[in-house]
Structures are given as C-alpha cells and as structure tokens.
Design an enzyme around this catalytic site. Structure first.
Site, PDB file in Angstrom:
ATOM      1  N   HIS A  12      -9.323  -3.611  10.327  1.00 14.47           N
ATOM      2  CA  HIS A  12      -9.318  -3.434   8.876  1.00 14.47           C
ATOM      3  C   HIS A  12      -9.795  -4.690   8.140  1.00 14.47           C
ATOM      4  CE1 HIS A  12      -7.964   0.441   7.607  1.00 14.47           C
ATOM      5  NE2 HIS A  12      -6.795   0.395   8.215  1.00 14.47           N
ATOM      6  N   GLU A  26      -9.712   4.268   6.389  1.00 10.25           N
ATOM      7  CA  GLU A  26      -8.843   4.714   7.477  1.00 10.25           C
ATOM      8  C   GLU A  26      -9.594   5.526   8.534  1.00 10.25           C
ATOM      9  OE1 GLU A  26      -6.192   3.425   8.006  1.00 10.25           O
ATOM     10  OE2 GLU A  26      -5.471   2.678   6.089  1.00 10.25           O
ATOM     11  N   GLU A  38      -5.265  -2.564  12.875  1.00 10.64           N
ATOM     12  CA  GLU A  38      -5.014  -3.413  11.716  1.00 10.64           C
ATOM     13  C   GLU A  38      -5.952  -4.617  11.689  1.00 10.64           C
ATOM     14  OE1 GLU A  38      -3.310  -1.943   9.636  1.00 10.64           O
ATOM     15  OE2 GLU A  38      -2.367  -0.506  10.973  1.00 10.64           O
ATOM     16  N   GLU A  74       0.856  -1.196   0.000  1.00 12.70           N
ATOM     17  CA  GLU A  74       0.000   0.000   0.000  1.00 12.70           C
ATOM     18  C   GLU A  74       0.888   1.241   0.000  1.00 12.70           C
ATOM     19  OE1 GLU A  74      -3.670   2.125   2.437  1.00 12.70           O
ATOM     20  OE2 GLU A  74      -2.845   0.255   3.199  1.00 12.70           O
ATOM     21  N   ASN A 119      -2.564  -6.257   5.602  1.00 16.93           N
ATOM     22  CA  ASN A 119      -2.685  -7.297   4.578  1.00 16.93           C
ATOM     23  C   ASN A 119      -3.541  -8.466   5.069  1.00 16.93           C
ATOM     24  OD1 ASN A 119      -0.303  -5.893   3.270  1.00 16.93           O
ATOM     25  ND2 ASN A 119       0.683  -6.770   5.080  1.00 16.93           N
ATOM     26  N   MET A 138       0.590  -2.705   8.697  1.00 13.13           N
ATOM     27  CA  MET A 138      -0.168  -2.877   7.449  1.00 13.13           C
ATOM     28  C   MET A 138      -1.114  -4.057   7.579  1.00 13.13           C
ATOM     29  SD  MET A 138      -0.831  -1.850   4.466  1.00 13.13           S
ATOM     30  CE  MET A 138      -2.089  -2.648   3.466  1.00 13.13           C
ATOM     31  N   GLY A 171       3.504   2.311  10.493  1.00 11.45           N
ATOM     32  CA  GLY A 171       3.344   1.677  11.790  1.00 11.45           C
ATOM     33  C   GLY A 171       3.000   0.212  11.635  1.00 11.45           C
TER      34      GLY A 171
END
Length: 886
Positions: free
Chosen positions: A324, A343, A321, A144, A288, A286, A284
C-alpha cells in the site's frame, strides 16, 4: 487496509439525496455529486498531550483556497463527538465560527490563513476503536475510513492531502515509546517525568493515513537496503513477552520489500518503517504511512502457537500493507467510491507475491475458494454492489469482498489480457502519472489501457455492474474439430435490473479423452452475449477444460458427463481445472441430491462411485505434491453448494454432504489410513513437503471421521498427543470437536485450553474450533462459551472467534429451530452500541434469507426485522439491515 453527517455541500463533499431522510435513515452519499474541497491544507501541525483518560490535541492547519474548487469563505471541518476548546485564526481568538451538527464551520475572509483548534478526548471511553483509543494501557489510532474526525476537526476526506508534523508528549513511565508517521526528527525530556518526540512525514497524505502509537513496547529491529543503496531501519513493536514470535513477520516484511522492487519497480521512500501489533483492533491491519498498525493475529507466530495457515496469513497481510505504500499511500483515492483503486490493486499484488512465495497453483485455488465462499454470495444477495459503488450511507460497510477480492480479479483480468510484461508497463504508467495524487478507478484503467496498449472501453463495465456473470458453455464436436458455443448473462442485482455483456477472458483447452491427449491452452475473450470459437484437431472424444487458472470471476454452466469430469480430475494439466473438475463432480451430485425430490438410490450410488473414483485417483497420484493433494481433497463449502439451489435447505445439504464424506471415508479407509501414516512419518519443518504432509494428514482424518469414526477418534487423539506444532494439534482437535461418543473430545479440548490459557490468539482458536464444529450440540456449546470467563464483547478478535465462526458454520447457524439466527441477532443488538463497525459485519449472514427454503427464510427475516425496529441503531448496522430487508 485488510475494511460528516452534514446536509450542506459547501465543503465539497458529495451532495446528499434531495429527499429528507427518515428519522433513523443516514444520508445518502452519491458518487456523481463529488466536488473538490474548497480549501487546500498544505501543512498540518499536531501537538498531543497524551493520557489514557484525557488527551489534549492542538491542530494547526495552514489553509489556502483551492483554485480548482468553487470558492467559499467557509472552512468546514468534520468532527465526531468533539467540542472545540479553542479556535484561533492567524494567532487571534476567532469568533467567526459555528457548529453545524458535528461539523465546525470557520469563516475565512482571505485566500490564506492559519487555523488553530484545540480539542480534548477520552481514549479510554472509545469502545468503537476508531480514532484515538486505549488498548491494554497503550494508545493507538485507527483512522480509515473516517476516524481522524474523532481526534481533531479536519476536512476528513481522502482527497485533502497534507504534510504532517507531529509533536507527542506524555508520561515516560506509561508511554516510553512514542511513534508516529514518517521519520523521527527530535526527542527530549520534559518536566514531571514526561518526555516528547517529534515526527515529520515529508509525503503529503490524507487524514485517514495518520497514525500514532504510545506505549510500553519493545522492537524486533533490522534493516533493509534498497536497490538504490539507501538503508531503511525496520522495527516490529510488540509487548515484551511477544518479541520471540516476531521473526516470521520481519522476514515477511523484508521479502515484501525486495519483491516489490523486482516485480513492480517500487522502492520504499522513508528512512524508517515501523509496524506495531495491537490486540484490540477492528481490522486485520492498516497501512498508515511509515507506521503500519496490525492486529496481533497478523504479526505473532511460532510453530507452537501458529498454524501453517497463520504463517501464510501473516506473510500475505504484511505484504499487503507494505505494498500500500505505493498503491494507496503515494497514490490514494479521490473519494471513498474509488476504494477498490487501492484495495483491489493491492490485493492482486499480495496474491502475486504469495504465489511466488508459496506456489502459484495452491495459492490460486485458495483465493478462488475465498471468492466463491464470500464474494459470490455477496454478488447474488441484497448487498450486491459494483466494485466502484454509486452511493453509500456508511462507508465502513463497503469494506467488502467485492471491493477487495472481486476488485483484484478484475485487475487480474487486465493482466491476463495484456500479459505480465505489458501489464507492468501499464502499472509503471499509473505510478508515474499519478504519484502524489488522489486518483480514481478511471485513472488506473486509462493508465493500463495506454501503457499496455489495450482497448478497455467495454471492460469498464466491470467497474459499474454488480453481479457474477454466468457463462453457459457447449462444446459441439464436428468431425476432427469442435465448436465452443458460449452465452453470457449478468443477473439482475438491486438497482441494476438490466446488464450489458462484459469482456470475459477465458483460458480454454480441448483434450481428447479417448487418446489421453491434452490440448494446447488458448485465451479467448467473450465480449458479446453469444459467440462461438472453433478448435481444430480435437480427437474422437473432446473434453472441454474452461476458465483454466480461473481466468475470470464467473460461474460456468456446462453440459459435461461424470466420465469427462473424472478424466479432468485425474489428468488435466492445469491445476485449477483439475481442482474444478472434482468440485463440479461433488457440487453436481449434492445439488441434485439436496434439491426437489432428490436422487433415486441407483443414481445416487452411481454418482458417489464416480466421485470416489476421482478421489482415489487424487490419493494415488505420486506426481502430486501434498500441498496440491490437500487442496484437491477439500469438498466445496456448504455455502457454495447452497448458492446453486433455489430455496436451499441447509439441513438437506448438510446431510447429503456428510453422507458423501462417509461413503468416501468408508470406501477408501485403508488408503486414507496409509496416507495419514506416510504423512505422519515426515518430520516437522517449513519445506513444501513438510507443510503438505500436515495438510493431507488432517484431511485424511476428516473423511475417516465420517466413514470410520471410531478409528478416526483414536487417530486424531494420537495425532494431538504427538503434535509438535499447532497445525497438527489444531487439525486433530478440529476433527475431535465435531465427534460424539468419544472421551477424547472432552479431554483434548480441556488440555488445549489449559496448555494455552493466557495466550489470547490461541484461546481465540479454542473458541473458533468449537463454534465451527459439526457437533450436533454446537448451538448449546456456543451459548455456554459466551458465558465463559475468557469471553469478552470488548475485543473484536474474541467476538469474531466465537460468533463469526458460528455464523460461518451452516450446520449450527441454520439450525431448524432458528436459534442460531436469534443468537446472531442478539449479538448484533448487544454489540452495536459498543462497536458498530464490528456489529454491522454480522448482518450479511442473516441477509441471505431469500436463498433459503420458506421456514428458515421466515425465521431469518424475523430477526432482521427485530434488529431494524431497535432504538438508536448505528449508521453502520442500520444500513446493512435496511438493505438486507430491501
């Protein structure tokens, strides 16, 4: 996450601006020019032959024409620094392909094809840390926003969703652990000491969510059983010596999974969840899918090496995370203009989680302090943009506080207006409608509107207008009632000179100072340029308590006496309003003292006494928990104070702020010493009482260092020597680092370094403590630290620990000589060829030159122009500099 250069439009990417760009000018991408990609990619097969210096990637894409897009025979695949080794279509070598700059164009005659492309990359040479790169003998990825195109040719845009199957092979001794997205489906041994693993992610995802990690790692393993009864295996992968410091991260992950089921009804959807900690990382963390990659800073913790703030940060980022998985992965962004869709919403979710874990009042104050310290200046400067931007040249520059923190505040306002229960109905509607899609901010607002039963037509302006609204509030007594008159303005920002009024939900109460009666809270919505609201039975001396709980991200201007502010600071029943009253007392005084001709001595003395009186009430209030007391004791930042002054003089602000601290420290010396002694008697632990004691202990030292420095030096040295945890040790060292004339400073700094040498995260603290100190020689200290053997430009954490700490230190950065500005400009020019994304993040502090007095303003602009005139600037840095210069 915690942040094709092609002129054609046949691939469906938003169109570039019509005018040809200047030689260094990256093309402008516009939201209004979005069109769907011409081809779908239902399945993607990737085969990696891994090596630190050479990795061979075979990408096999099953493609079919997109019925919702304009037909095109050309499949345009983004690349960055890649050359195709082989290109095949339907199993045959293809000759119908060409390169258009960095883009691979394959001409396809039919409706469905299989395209196979081979590339070779050198991860060890990837200093940008985007795509596939090497980190201390390990291979990992960061895709990203547009990193996947550095791995393989692909339609690298968030609205192309594909199901991935991945095979990885490599030397087993070098890469004993092979990880990827989704579930591990097969493993085996290869020839010549190699081994392989196959992974399949059943959930379609965009390329920016692809992840791969290969290295010598060990796992803290656990499991979580979802509410439907499915067992999920959990692993946190780290280097062998770091394993004992992962327990807090694992607890945080399990709490996050349970909380998301209870509060948002979201259950995890794979059989496996992996987290990997990486020491070289631009971000910080991610998100995935199924394989979160984290900066070690947000995974590793124990009481010897991590502060209470570190523990909270790890818990919050782990949650962010994980959340997400639904708000970003299951539903992703249609295009990068919609970044706040994932976000902003996920920041709100992690804030609500942290409130439940740590306490609502303190967490809310912490979040507002970040917003005011970073986002408000962004909103009033040359880089101001809406939470849904209209254009960009480099997307990595839009991983900003506006997208994240203001985005969260905008969604929080919807929750405030709807109430938690109806807001939950709205979010359920959003998840149900758009699961598996690439959605837009409008999709989210419409879901909340329909699910919660709100009319959000005018509210949509929050997505399109930049700038922090300013509210002027006047409370007019009228017999036993009072009329609250409100006026809103949204200041002009670049490209948006004129603004429309926006709906602003404000929680308000009117108290009676004469009787001490506290009024009932009421929610009002200001949706006009001007409006009035009547409050009945307000008493003889009505006092306005407004924007309670910080119900809207606005700036409030109100005519209020110091006596009323002292009353609110001591008595208000809303914790944020109480905090705000003390902040207003301090800000009002410091703005007056540091502006124009300043304050007469008698006025300055009277204001200091009012503030000291309010401060004393905070210290004496036995009903307060120390966690909250510590927040109330914090002064507003120098940056926030400067925001309130036209042509601010940082030197004057610093001098007046330190003088006020010294006055409080001297006047309340015995009270502060007693507070420190009481707090020091509480043994170490993770209870709210113990955490609060550590917080107030260091705050007491801060004021004593200004008002009674000799006593403070002795107390800080004693606290350092007796410390059995990093919070106490770092807090005392922070105070000592800013002091002069004491041998304790040098001795404790040396002890800290020798004690933790070899622990990168703690040595980062050592650099940051000195770079952010109030010491008169801080500029020279930073220059010396840049030559230290442990400093390196190759690790983003180390660069930030020294230079971002310094850029955020107004005392050093704004040194009247301009040396601080030159140092940051030198850093940007040196770092930009290595890691442009990190380099660009140092530009905004220089871009604030319009807010400062003429001398410093000219010095800052001079450095920006020097950067702008440099050869071969990256797109990231060039955009930030050009926008800052305007």
């Amino acid at each position: 996450m915690d942040i094709a250069n092609t002129p054609a439009t046949a691939d469906g990417n938003p169109q570039m601006a019509d005018a040809p760009p200047e030689p260094k000018q990256p093309p402008l991408i516009r939201r209004e020019d979005y069109t769907p990609f011409a081809w779908l990619v239902p399945t993607t097969h990737l085969d990696f032959a891994l090596g630190l210096e050479k990795t061979r990637v075979v990408a096999t894409l099953d493609v079919e024409r997109n019925p919702d897009a304009e037909a095109s025979p050309h499949l345009r695949l983004n690349g960055d620094g890649l050359e195709p080794v082989e290109v095949e279509v339907d199993g045959q070598a293809a000759n119908s392909w060409a390169m258009d700059g960095e883009t691979l164009i394959v001409t396809l005659p039919a409706d469905r094809h299989t395209v196979r492309i081979v590339t070779e990359i050198d991860p060890s040479a990837n200093t940008q840390l985007m795509g596939l790169y090497a980190s201390n003998g390990m291979l990992c990825t960061q895709c990203e926003a547009e990193g996947f195109r550095r791995i393989a040719f692909f339609p690298d845009r968030p609205d192309v969703l594909s199901t991935y199957t991945v095979r990885m092979s490599g030397p087993k001794a070098q890469f004993p652990i092979l990880l990827c997205n989704g579930n591990n489906t097969a493993n085996g041994e290869g020839e010549h000491g190699t081994h392989w693993a196959e992974w399949h992610d059943p959930w379609p995802k965009p390329s920016y969510l692809f992840a791969l990690v290969a290295g010598d790692l060990v796992a803290n393993s656990d499991s979580f059983t979802t509410r439907s009864g499915r067992k999920v295996d959990l692993n946190i992968w780290v280097r062998d010596g770091d394993l004992p410091r992962t327990d807090h991260a694992m607890r945080s992950l399990k709490k996050s999974m349970e909380w998301d089921e209870e509060v948002f009804g979201r259950e995890y959807d794979l059989d496996l969840f992996n987290i990997v900690a990486v020491s070289d990382f631009n971000m910080g963390a991610m998100e995935n899918k199924g394989l979160n990659v984290f900066n070690t800073k947000y995974v590793l913790a124990d009481e010897e090496t991590a502060t209470d703030g570190d523990y909270d940060g790890i818990e919050g980022v782990i949650a962010h995370e994980y959340f997400h998985n639904w708000s970003g992965n299951r539903i992703t962004c249609r295009d990068w203009f919609q970044l706040s869709l994932k976000e902003g919403f996920t920041v709100l979710r992690d804030q609500l989680f942290s409130q439940d874990m740590q306490g609502e009042a303190v967490k809310r104050i912490e979040d507002v302090r970040v917003l005011r310290g970073v986002q408000f200046p962004e909103d009033s400067g040359p880089l101001a943009h809406p939470i849904r931007p209209d254009s960009f040249r480099e997307i990595s520059n839009f991983y900003t506080s506006t997208i994240y923190n203001k985005g969260a505040e905008v969604i929080r306002m919807m929750r405030t207006m709807a109430g938690p229960e109806k807001f939950r109905v709205g979010t359920d509607t959003y998840f149900d409608r758009h699961d598996g899609e690439a959605a837009t901010c409008e999709d989210f607002v419409k879901s909340i509107e329909d699910g919660a039963g709100l009319d959000l037509q005018q509210f949509r302006l929050w997505y399109s207008q930049a700038g922090t609204p300013k509210i002027k509030a006047e409370l007019v007594p009228d017999a036993s009632r009072a009329v609250l008159k409100l006026t809103q303005t949204v200041p002009p920002t670049p490209g948006q000179p004129d603004k429309q009024p926006m709906p602003i939900p404000l929680k308000v109460a009117v108290h009676d100072r004469a009787s001490g009666t506290l009024g009932e809270e009421r929610l009002i919505v200001l949706d006009k340029a001007q409006d009035s609201f009547v409050f009945e039975n307000v008493g003889d001396q009505p006092v306005l308590s407004i924007n309670r709980g910080f119900s809207a991200p606005v700036s409030i201007e109100r005519e209020i006496s110091n006596a009323d502010l002292v009353f609110l600071a001591a008595r208000d029943d809303d914790p944020f309003a109480r905090y705000e009253a003390f902040q207003d007392l301090v800000v009002g005084h410091l703005v007056a003292a540091a502006s124009g001709d300043g304050l007469a001595d008698d006025a300055k003395s009277a204001a200091r006494e009012d503030i000291t009186s309010a401060f004393a009430a905070i210290l004496a209030d036995d009903a307060l928990e120390d966690t909250m007391r510590g927040e109330l004791m914090l002064f507003p930042s120098q940056t926030y104070i400067a925001e309130q002054i036209e042509a601010a003089d940082p030197g004057r602000i610093f001098a007046e702020r330190e003088a006020l601290k010294a006055h409080i420290g001297a006047a309340l010396e015995s009270d502060l010493v007693a507070l420190h002694e009481r707090a020091s008697a509480i043994p170490f632990g993770f209870s709210q009482e113990a955490r609060g004691s550590r917080k107030v202990k260091t705050q007491a030292l801060v004021y004593l260092a200004a008002g009674a420095p000799e006593k403070a030096a002795d107390m800080a040295a004693a606290q350092y020597d007796a410390a059995d945890n990093m919070t106490d040790r770092q807090g005392s060292l922070m105070v000592l680092a800013g002091m002069t004339g004491t041998a304790a400073r040098t001795g404790r700094l040396l002890d800290f370094y020798n004690r933790y040498k070899g622990n990168d995260l703690v040595i980062d603290k050592w650099f940051a403590i000195q770079a952010s100190s109030l010491h008169p020689s801080v500029v020279e200290h930073v220059k010396a630290l840049a030559e230290h053997p442990d400093f390196t430009m190759k690790n983003p954490n180390r660069v930030r620990s020294l230079y971002m700490a310094f850029a955020g230190n107004p005392h050093g950065f704004h040194d009247a000589s301009g040396e601080g500005y030159r140092m940051i400009a030198d850093l940007i020019l040196e770092l930009d060829p290595l890691n442009p994304q990190t380099a660009a993040r140092f530009v905004p502090p220089l871009g604030r030159f319009r807010k400062l007095e003429a001398g410093r303003s000219a010095l800052m602009r001079e450095q920006l122009e020097r950067i702008a005139n440099a050869d071969k600037l990256s797109r990231d840095t060039y955009e930030q500099v050009s926008r800052s210069l305007g």
